[in-house]
Enzyme design. Structure first.
Site, short mmCIF file in Angstrom:
data_model
loop_
_atom_site.label_atom_id
_atom_site.label_comp_id
_atom_site.label_asym_id
_atom_site.label_seq_id
_atom_site.Cartn_x
_atom_site.Cartn_y
_atom_site.Cartn_z
N ASP A 155 -8.98 -1.85 3.03
CA ASP A 155 -9.05 -0.81 4.08
C ASP A 155 -8.59 0.55 3.57
O ASP A 155 -8.90 1.58 4.17
CB ASP A 155 -8.14 -1.20 5.26
CG ASP A 155 -6.68 -1.25 4.81
OD1 ASP A 155 -6.33 -2.18 4.05
OD2 ASP A 155 -5.91 -0.35 5.18
N THR A 157 0.91 -1.14 0.00
CA THR A 157 0.00 0.00 0.00
C THR A 157 0.94 1.18 0.00
O THR A 157 2.08 1.03 0.41
CB THR A 157 -0.82 0.03 1.31
OG1 THR A 157 -1.66 -1.11 1.37
CG2 THR A 157 -1.68 1.26 1.44
N THR A 175 -1.00 0.44 6.59
CA THR A 175 -0.59 -0.51 5.56
C THR A 175 -0.45 -1.88 6.22
O THR A 175 -0.17 -1.97 7.40
CB THR A 175 0.76 -0.09 4.93
OG1 THR A 175 1.20 -1.13 4.06
CG2 THR A 175 1.83 0.18 5.96
N GLY A 176 -0.67 -2.93 5.42
CA GLY A 176 -0.61 -4.27 5.98
C GLY A 176 -1.87 -5.02 5.60
O GLY A 176 -2.52 -4.68 4.60
N ILE A 177 -2.22 -6.01 6.37
CA ILE A 177 -3.39 -6.82 6.03
C ILE A 177 -4.66 -6.01 6.31
O ILE A 177 -4.95 -5.64 7.46
CB ILE A 177 -3.39 -8.13 6.81
CG1 ILE A 177 -2.15 -8.95 6.39
CG2 ILE A 177 -4.67 -8.92 6.56
CD1 ILE A 177 -2.05 -10.30 6.99
N GLY A 178 -5.39 -5.74 5.25
CA GLY A 178 -6.56 -4.85 5.35
C GLY A 178 -7.57 -5.30 6.38
O GLY A 178 -8.12 -4.48 7.12
N ARG A 232 -13.53 -7.98 -3.19
CA ARG A 232 -12.98 -7.68 -1.85
C ARG A 232 -12.67 -6.18 -1.75
O ARG A 232 -12.19 -5.56 -2.69
CB ARG A 232 -11.69 -8.48 -1.65
CG ARG A 232 -11.07 -8.28 -0.26
CD ARG A 232 -9.65 -7.84 -0.39
NE ARG A 232 -9.03 -7.66 0.91
CZ ARG A 232 -8.03 -6.81 1.12
NH1 ARG A 232 -7.55 -6.09 0.13
NH2 ARG A 232 -7.51 -6.66 2.32
N1 GLY Z 1 -3.85 -2.71 3.15
C1 GLY Z 1 -4.13 -3.03 1.80
C2 GLY Z 1 -5.09 -4.10 1.65
O1 GLY Z 1 -5.18 -5.02 2.48
O2 GLY Z 1 -5.82 -4.08 0.70
#
Ligand code: GLY
Length: 312
Positions: A206, A175, A224-227, A203
């Site tokens: 975030d 991101t 940033t990271g797992i949405g 999907r």
């Molecule tokens: N943070 C970016 C995503 O998970 O889409």
């Protein structure tokens, strides 16, 4: 007031060796220099953020705009949002295709009552604005997807940055984001992404939600990271509201990241407050963040593994 700037190009697992770190540092420092120069010349926070996001989107190394990862069906769909802290106004586009700079669309939407558009609506807006058709696909990202297809999409997501070789099997996430404080003391934040990579069609990231990108007159945060982890923690507003209620930026970051560690979240965030404090935090192995505090450049590329929080 002395302007401040912090940007990021993703978070995730370690970059491969020193070569990776130096290449990312070079890319981030060139963008920090260019945007900070504008802020110092009197450009406002919103315009500085949009410029920074555009430069990061155009850099093929980062997962946003050119160089975005492919989704499970082999298509690129990008999401971006902008929040003007002084007006507490959020705008964004979700899963838009075939444009060079999703952040420009987010900026355009700031002036309208309908300020967040998803796929079909975003495509209609691109057509109305006569934005030229643009293919953000790079060979590296295509090869990454083709390799994944051969392995029947075992990997849960794509690499955080495009490297000279194909990604390692370790999950990494990308991101880009920019947070700026201008000479008038106004804050703004922007975030843009190609998503996790290999994700299910439809999907929602975030990055085009307040959870991943939020600002008011007190503080501004880009994640940033797992949405899904960022959404579950509601990370950006969690930090901003703590600062609004009187907690220092350092304490707000420390508390939010300690809670995130307890919940086994995997992400990072960058932040500024209205006093000019610059903050970052991560639970992931690396956070690709870089800043300018008015005196010098700094970055977080070589922080130790595990949770780290810092404010300068
Ligand atoms: N943070 C970016 C995503 O998970 O889409």
């Amino acid at each position: 007031m002395q302007p401040k700037l912090i940007i990021h190009g993703g978070a995730g697992s370690s970059l491969k060796g020193k070569g990776g770190v130096e290449a990312v540092r070079q890319a981030l420092s060139a963008i920090v220099d260019q945007v900070y120069h504008k802020l110092n010349a009197g450009v406002n926070a919103v315009d500085a953020v949009v410029l920074g996001c555009r430069l990061l989107e155009d850099h093929p190394r980062f997962n946003a705009g050119t160089g975005s990862v492919l989704q499970s069906d082999g298509q690129i769909r990008m999401s971006a949002s902008l929040m003007d802290g002084s007006r507490q106004s959020f705008s964004g586009v979700i899963n838009v295709s075939r444009v060079q700079n999703p952040i420009n669309m987010a900026q355009f939407l700031q002036q309208f009552p309908d300020r967040v558009l998803s796929d079909y609506g975003a495509a209609e807006l691109a057509r109305e604005l006569q934005i030229p058709c643009f293919n953000p696909l790079t060979d590296l990202r295509l090869n990454e997807w083709l390799q994944e297809r051969q392995e029947n999409f075992q990997k849960s997501m794509a690499g955080v940055v495009a490297e000279a070789e194909l990604s390692t099997p370790n999950a990494r996430r990308g991101t880009i984001g920019v947070v700026a404080l201008d000479q008038e003391g106004k804050l703004a934040v922007g975030t843009s992404t190609g998503g996790k990579g290999f994700e299910r069609v439809g999907r929602v990231s975030d990055s085009a939600m307040p959870a991943g990108n939020y600002a008011n007159t007190y503080a501004a945060v880009s994640c940033t990271g797992i949405g899904e982890d960022i959404i579950d923690e509601c990370l950006a507003p969690r930090i901003v509201i703590r600062v609004t209620d009187g907690t220092s930026l350092l304490a707000a970051m420390e508390r939010s990241f300690t809670e995130a560690m307890a919940n086994k979240r995997d992400f990072g965030a960058i932040a500024l407050d209205s006093q000019g404090n610059i903050g970052w935090g991560k639970t992931s192995e690396v956070l690709l963040a870089a800043y300018h505090n008015g005196e010098k450049y700094g970055d977080t590329l070589e922080l130790p593994d595990g949770m780290q929080v810092g404010v300068i």
